[in-house]
Design an enzyme around this catalytic site. Structure first.
Site, PDB file in Angstrom:
ATOM      1  N   HIS A 173       4.468   5.178 -26.965  1.00  0.00           N
ATOM      2  CA  HIS A 173       4.777   5.937 -25.750  1.00  0.00           C
ATOM      3  C   HIS A 173       4.391   7.390 -25.964  1.00  0.00           C
ATOM      4  O   HIS A 173       5.209   8.212 -26.377  1.00  0.00           O
ATOM      5  CB  HIS A 173       6.268   5.791 -25.417  1.00  0.00           C
ATOM      6  CG  HIS A 173       6.651   6.352 -24.088  1.00  0.00           C
ATOM      7  ND1 HIS A 173       7.744   5.910 -23.363  1.00  0.00           N
ATOM      8  CD2 HIS A 173       6.092   7.326 -23.329  1.00  0.00           C
ATOM      9  CE1 HIS A 173       7.848   6.579 -22.243  1.00  0.00           C
ATOM     10  NE2 HIS A 173       6.846   7.464 -22.195  1.00  0.00           N
ATOM     11  N   HIS A 224       1.724  10.184 -23.819  1.00  0.00           N
ATOM     12  CA  HIS A 224       0.732  10.441 -22.773  1.00  0.00           C
ATOM     13  C   HIS A 224      -0.279  11.427 -23.367  1.00  0.00           C
ATOM     14  O   HIS A 224       0.120  12.527 -23.794  1.00  0.00           O
ATOM     15  CB  HIS A 224       1.395  11.048 -21.542  1.00  0.00           C
ATOM     16  CG  HIS A 224       2.485  10.177 -20.969  1.00  0.00           C
ATOM     17  ND1 HIS A 224       2.302   9.392 -19.851  1.00  0.00           N
ATOM     18  CD2 HIS A 224       3.764   9.960 -21.361  1.00  0.00           C
ATOM     19  CE1 HIS A 224       3.413   8.730 -19.587  1.00  0.00           C
ATOM     20  NE2 HIS A 224       4.330   9.054 -20.491  1.00  0.00           N
ATOM     21  N   HIS A 270       7.395   2.560 -16.984  1.00  0.00           N
ATOM     22  CA  HIS A 270       8.471   3.539 -17.169  1.00  0.00           C
ATOM     23  C   HIS A 270       9.623   3.136 -16.248  1.00  0.00           C
ATOM     24  O   HIS A 270       9.449   3.080 -15.024  1.00  0.00           O
ATOM     25  CB  HIS A 270       8.009   4.939 -16.761  1.00  0.00           C
ATOM     26  CG  HIS A 270       7.196   5.649 -17.799  1.00  0.00           C
ATOM     27  ND1 HIS A 270       6.018   5.165 -18.303  1.00  0.00           N
ATOM     28  CD2 HIS A 270       7.403   6.853 -18.418  1.00  0.00           C
ATOM     29  CE1 HIS A 270       5.528   6.029 -19.188  1.00  0.00           C
ATOM     30  NE2 HIS A 270       6.349   7.055 -19.278  1.00  0.00           N
ATOM     31  N   GLU A 325      14.713   5.599 -17.083  1.00  0.00           N
ATOM     32  CA  GLU A 325      14.717   6.932 -17.708  1.00  0.00           C
ATOM     33  C   GLU A 325      15.726   7.783 -16.931  1.00  0.00           C
ATOM     34  O   GLU A 325      16.786   8.129 -17.431  1.00  0.00           O
ATOM     35  CB  GLU A 325      13.303   7.539 -17.659  1.00  0.00           C
ATOM     36  CG  GLU A 325      13.198   8.946 -18.224  1.00  0.00           C
ATOM     37  CD  GLU A 325      11.787   9.543 -18.041  1.00  0.00           C
ATOM     38  OE1 GLU A 325      10.985   9.018 -17.243  1.00  0.00           O
ATOM     39  OE2 GLU A 325      11.510  10.582 -18.707  1.00  0.00           O
ATOM     40  N   ASP A 329       6.425  10.783 -26.307  1.00  0.00           N
ATOM     41  CA  ASP A 329       6.248  10.937 -24.850  1.00  0.00           C
ATOM     42  C   ASP A 329       5.215  12.023 -24.512  1.00  0.00           C
ATOM     43  O   ASP A 329       4.063  11.704 -24.243  1.00  0.00           O
ATOM     44  CB  ASP A 329       7.595  11.205 -24.175  1.00  0.00           C
ATOM     45  CG  ASP A 329       7.606  10.827 -22.696  1.00  0.00           C
ATOM     46  OD1 ASP A 329       6.569  10.345 -22.202  1.00  0.00           O
ATOM     47  OD2 ASP A 329       8.650  11.000 -22.043  1.00  0.00           O
ATOM     48  N   ASP A 330       5.634  13.285 -24.497  1.00  0.00           N
ATOM     49  CA  ASP A 330       4.735  14.403 -24.163  1.00  0.00           C
ATOM     50  C   ASP A 330       4.982  15.519 -25.177  1.00  0.00           C
ATOM     51  O   ASP A 330       5.653  16.521 -24.887  1.00  0.00           O
ATOM     52  CB  ASP A 330       5.036  14.901 -22.740  1.00  0.00           C
ATOM     53  CG  ASP A 330       4.843  13.802 -21.720  1.00  0.00           C
ATOM     54  OD1 ASP A 330       3.690  13.490 -21.397  1.00  0.00           O
ATOM     55  OD2 ASP A 330       5.857  13.225 -21.272  1.00  0.00           O
TER      56      ASP A 330
HETATM   57  N1  HPA Z   1       8.364   9.858 -17.318  1.00  0.00           N
HETATM   58  C1  HPA Z   1       7.610   9.593 -16.252  1.00  0.00           C
HETATM   59  N2  HPA Z   1       6.358  10.006 -16.160  1.00  0.00           N
HETATM   60  C2  HPA Z   1       5.825  10.691 -17.170  1.00  0.00           C
HETATM   61  C3  HPA Z   1       6.555  10.988 -18.286  1.00  0.00           C
HETATM   62  C4  HPA Z   1       7.894  10.530 -18.369  1.00  0.00           C
HETATM   63  O1  HPA Z   1       8.643  10.747 -19.337  1.00  0.00           O
HETATM   64  N3  HPA Z   1       5.738  11.687 -19.101  1.00  0.00           N
HETATM   65  C5  HPA Z   1       4.544  11.793 -18.486  1.00  0.00           C
HETATM   66  N4  HPA Z   1       4.596  11.192 -17.310  1.00  0.00           N
HETATM   67 ZN    ZN Z   2       6.345   8.705 -20.613  1.00  0.00          ZN
END
Ligand code: HPA
Ligand code: ZN
Length: 354
Positions: free
Chosen positions: A19, A21, A211, A214, A291-292
């Protein structure tokens, strides 16, 4: 920072990242330098003071209030990518960081719709990211998989166009695109907006993730499963539905948990609130991911360390996490065997931590 022997153990523990991006690896430094190179106008600092400088943007990233607040910056950030080499360099930068953190296998997301929306051809985006993946395989010995993510803030018709691009370029058949996911705004758009696309992709045997859970309640997870997802990205709100949680255990579905992301986006107050202990005790399979990383202040090892600081897991529990990360990766049995062996060899070296 976790204690030094533990840090060495966690750094060297063979990891799979499921996970991340690639556009989430664009640091403020890279955003400003690519904007200058590609003559992309970033928001005017008079109306959006965060864009005054690298420092103000970095500081703003420390104050996200929600997923949508983050996404606003994330989509502006990715607007600086233009050339195939920008995409390739970004992927390569991520893989170098991941390799240094002990990642052996990486399944990476990208969001082509958002680039296509501003006129970048599908082929440019994919060719760049594939070049980054190939370089990581050749120079770092990583195995990689590209997962194309649809974005829920754009109309379904936009996703259908991108899906058609995949079919036209035969990227499922050639294994260039290994799976599909969805991301972006969770609460608001219809939960099942990709029903038709996912049904078509499932029929072709394409791997599906989503996703869900969350920010959104567990019904987002059950709808994703209904549409054919065999993996759930985030999924932390699963703990609110014990029946669904048992189903996830019974079906061996992997959650790709991102602890620092959850804290930064205010889904939880601290890493200690991420349901790591609950999942371990219930037998829910999960991997730990970044994630990011350029937005949330940490790559995968930072996430591992944060989990260790919050939960003080045993070597055996870390071994379970590593083994589940391999067994639920979208790779062949031979590669899995190699990775299982590296985990066992690493755990043996740290027997004194038991
Ligand atoms: N959630 C949803 N979309 C996303 C995320 C996330 O954590 N990171 C990049 N796009
Ligand atoms: Zn994500």
């Amino acid at each position: 920072m976790c204690q030094s022997t533990w840090h060495d153990f966690l750094r060297g523990l063979p990891k799979c990242e499921h996970h991340v991006h690639l556009e989430g690896c664009l640091t403020p430094e890279l955003i400003f330098s690519l904007a200058a190179k590609n003559q992309v106008q970033l928001p005017d600092a008079a109306t959006n003071p965060a864009y005054e400088s690298i420092e103000t943007l970095t500081a703003r990233y420390g104050n996200f209030t929600s997923l949508d607040d983050f996404l606003h910056f994330y989509f502006i950030g990715m607007s600086v990518l233009n050339q195939e080499s920008d995409f390739a360099d970004l992927a390569w930068a991520y893989f170098q960081k991941a390799h240094a953190d002990g990642v052996h296998h990486a399944e990476v997301f990208f969001d082509p719709q958002v680039h296509q929306d501003r006129g970048i051809p599908y082929e440019t985006i994919v060719a760049g990211f594939v070049a980054g993946c190939k370089r990581a395989e050749a120079e770092l010995g990583l195995s990689t998989r590209l997962i194309l993510c649809f974005v829920r803030h754009l109309p379904v018709a936009s996703a259908e166009k991108t899906y058609q691009d995949i079919l036209d370029s035969r990227h499922f058949e050639s294994d260039v695109i290994h799976g599909l996911g969805w991301s972006s705004t969770e609460v608001g758009p219809p939960k099942d907006m990709y029903r038709d696309i996912y049904a078509s992709a499932a029929q072709r045997g394409v791997r599906l993730t989503a996703h869900a859970g969350e920010e959104g309640d567990p019904t987002h997870i059950s709808v994703a499963l209904e549409l054919g997802a065999t993996r759930i990205d985030h999924g932390i709100r699963l703990v609110e539905d014990p029946v669904l949680m048992q189903r996830i255990v019974d079906e061996g579905i992997l959650l790709t948990v991102c602890p620092l992301s959850n804290v930064q986006l205010k889904c939880v107050k601290s890493v200690a609130e991420v349901p790591i202990r609950t999942f371990l005790d219930a037998g829910v399979k999960f991997s730990i991911n970044s994630d990011d990383p350029a937005y949330f202040g940490g790559y995968i090892l930072d996430n591992y360390c944060a989990v260790h600081e919050a939960f003080a897991l045993s070597v055996d529990e870390w071994r379970t996490i590593a083994v589940n990360s391999v067994s639920e990766s979208w790779i062949g049995e031979e590669r899995k065997k190699e990775l299982f062996e590296s985990i066992d060899a690493h755990v043996l070296k740290f027997a004194e931590l038991v």
